[in-house]
Design an enzyme around this catalytic site. Sequence first.
Site, PDB file in Angstrom:
ATOM      1  CG  HIS A  83      13.601  35.434 -33.174  1.00 16.74           C
ATOM      2  ND1 HIS A  83      13.800  36.483 -34.052  1.00 16.74           N
ATOM      3  CD2 HIS A  83      14.844  35.064 -32.781  1.00 16.74           C
ATOM      4  CE1 HIS A  83      15.083  36.729 -34.184  1.00 16.74           C
ATOM      5  NE2 HIS A  83      15.755  35.881 -33.410  1.00 16.74           N
ATOM      6  CG  ASP A 219      11.531  38.868 -35.095  1.00 18.75           C
ATOM      7  OD1 ASP A 219      11.177  38.742 -33.908  1.00 18.75           O
ATOM      8  OD2 ASP A 219      12.319  38.085 -35.641  1.00 18.75           O
ATOM      9  CB  SER A 654      18.330  37.741 -32.701  1.00 17.77           C
ATOM     10  OG  SER A 654      18.482  36.902 -33.818  1.00 17.77           O
TER      11      SER A 654
END
Length: 719
Positions: A83, A219, A654
Amino acid sequence: MKKKILFLLTIAFSFFTHADEGMWLPLFLNKNEADMQKLGMKITAKDIYDVNHTSLKDAIVQFGQGCTGEFVSDKGLLFTNHHCGYSHIVSLSSVENNYLANGFWAENLQKELPCPGLTVTLLIRMEDVTTKVLEGVSDNMTQENRTLTINTNIAKLKKQAVEGTHYTADIFPFYYGNQYFLYVNEVFHDVRLVGAPPSNIGKFGGETDNWMWPRHTGDFSVFRVYASKDNKPAKYSKDNVPYQPKKHLTISLSELQQDEFTFVFGYPGRTQEYLTSYAVDQTVNILNPAKIELRNKRLEIYNAAMNQSADQRLRYASSVAGIANGWKKMIGESKGIHRLNGVEKKQAFEKQFTEWVNQDSKRKAEYGNLLPEFAKQYARLQDFELAKVYSTEAFGASDFMSNVGRVFSISENCKKSQSYDTTPAYKLHLERITRTFEDYTKHRIVDKDIFVQTLKIYYEKIDSRLLPPAFSVVKNKYDNNIEAFANDLFEKSAFSSKEKLSKMLAECSCKNLSKLTKDPAFSFYAEVKNYYDTAFPQSHYYAINDNLNSLYKKYMKAMMEMQPKKAFYPDANFTLRVAYGKVDGYEPFDGAIYKYYTTIEGIMQKENPNIFDYVVEPKLKELYQEKNYGIYANKKGEMPVAFIATNHTTGGNSGSPVLNSKGELIGINYDRCWEGTMSDIMYDPSQCRNIALDVRYCLFIIDKFANAKHLVDEMTIVK
């Protein structure tokens, strides 16, 4: 009596810090070293951060503007989240080469794809410059003069720090301006996409599983940093070569154990752990509910449209992702604060704080008015924030009204300059309007519903004191039927028709705005905007926030005086931090126990070819059926996918590496559990968990699924 006071203070502060709570500055990690080693760490603080010798910090970068990445080879190979790389994967994709849907894997260096505009930032060093920043600042200065002096000092220090080098410098305030730190960085501008799994792996579970556990999302994405032949940052060139970092992470395939020590090294975005009860109460009981209700209505409308066809699903997927991420987080945050009795706990602390202040006349003179002044400022701020929420989440919800706002901005700039319509900014506004009208014939019904329903919530829920006079027409002409008014406004306006708006804009210029001002939607928007600009001027809003920042600066100072032996970690502000904890499951609600890891078995259990979020790639299914996991399976023969731990993380983390006791890479952080999303305000050790991709699943996808073992061969792997 003294013992009683000390006991009360311990209770009051108990909700501020727990064993696993905190985002610590690597410069001072030696203060945490004993605690980390007691929990199982086998390396030293200097192994993590050292400006004089190679350390783990030399392998960690800020990826783009809001994520983290880590070097995993001596050729500049970089891991981050899928992402985080998403927008670049999308921009490099085409109908013929849909890398988002199908994935991408470069067979060699020549096939790696440049990502224009993408940068990675590597920290060279950080330094406490508080004394130098505050030089010449005194308590009797006005806020304006104080800010001017500080900004002048900062500019001077930044210039001195990088003079004669290719580095960049930033200075950030900590503890609301009680401390300042200088960051000297190296910024790389040639970053190339190396690999990305298809979205059915990299985004498996989609928005349905976002913020949730158990999780089965692969991810991750892979990039490479390039540099000049002398290993310095350089603009993109075919002559550039892979960057050779001072340090790259060793990857561990060892078994992951319950209670195993872990730490996260990355760039967390924003936390507000030291807010007063007034701020927390306003957030969870007033602002969040308003935002949640308005976003919930938009999601209802979008989801209904998406269920009608695959075409509609594709049309609204990005919009829904953007809305749902914050919506879901706010719901979890509010639930978590209520479950913890967060407002009441803050109030209990403030009561003890007041007692401590009143015990000393000097403290009383300096800090006695802090909490009453906080109450006053937050009361003033509330109307501003509510007006902002409703105008943004309702007025800005539809493309219809967003386009009115863009054209209003054009008209305002035309008043300042008759030649504004020849500028790049003018063209940018028109391009954005044009994009929303690309398929407006299909979108019109959905957009109208969003406009009508969000305006209805706005009209019915906003305090009458905050309702602009422009709405008087609803009462006088439409008998308080806001839906009838909104429908009428939408149908009569040129902004709801691609043909009419295109014609009107083609005929308009800065010298001729008459047609614009006659449009009913434009006139309505202008009245509302002008009312808010007058009743709630930005200058007053900024002044209130300046007052609050000054109060928090003093409040932090007071709290540190009150508990001199306590280690206060600074709020996150996109600077490099270390958070540490242990691998651990949790109990989300009565009768449920979540274990600490998931496997590929869960992917197959979730599989549903009729639901977009749960489509499983055929080759992944084949590997599962054959149990072809290679060296990446655990001792039970399972293929691990994700795990959770008690590390304190937030947005910006992230892509951060999750490291074991030896400083080896075991996972890539990508989310938090929904029950613990209040950790930006208040940490709950029983519920707050960071979610990480198990690095073994990452390597399994690269090796077995993508047949890109040449990338794995670049890495340093230990069992």
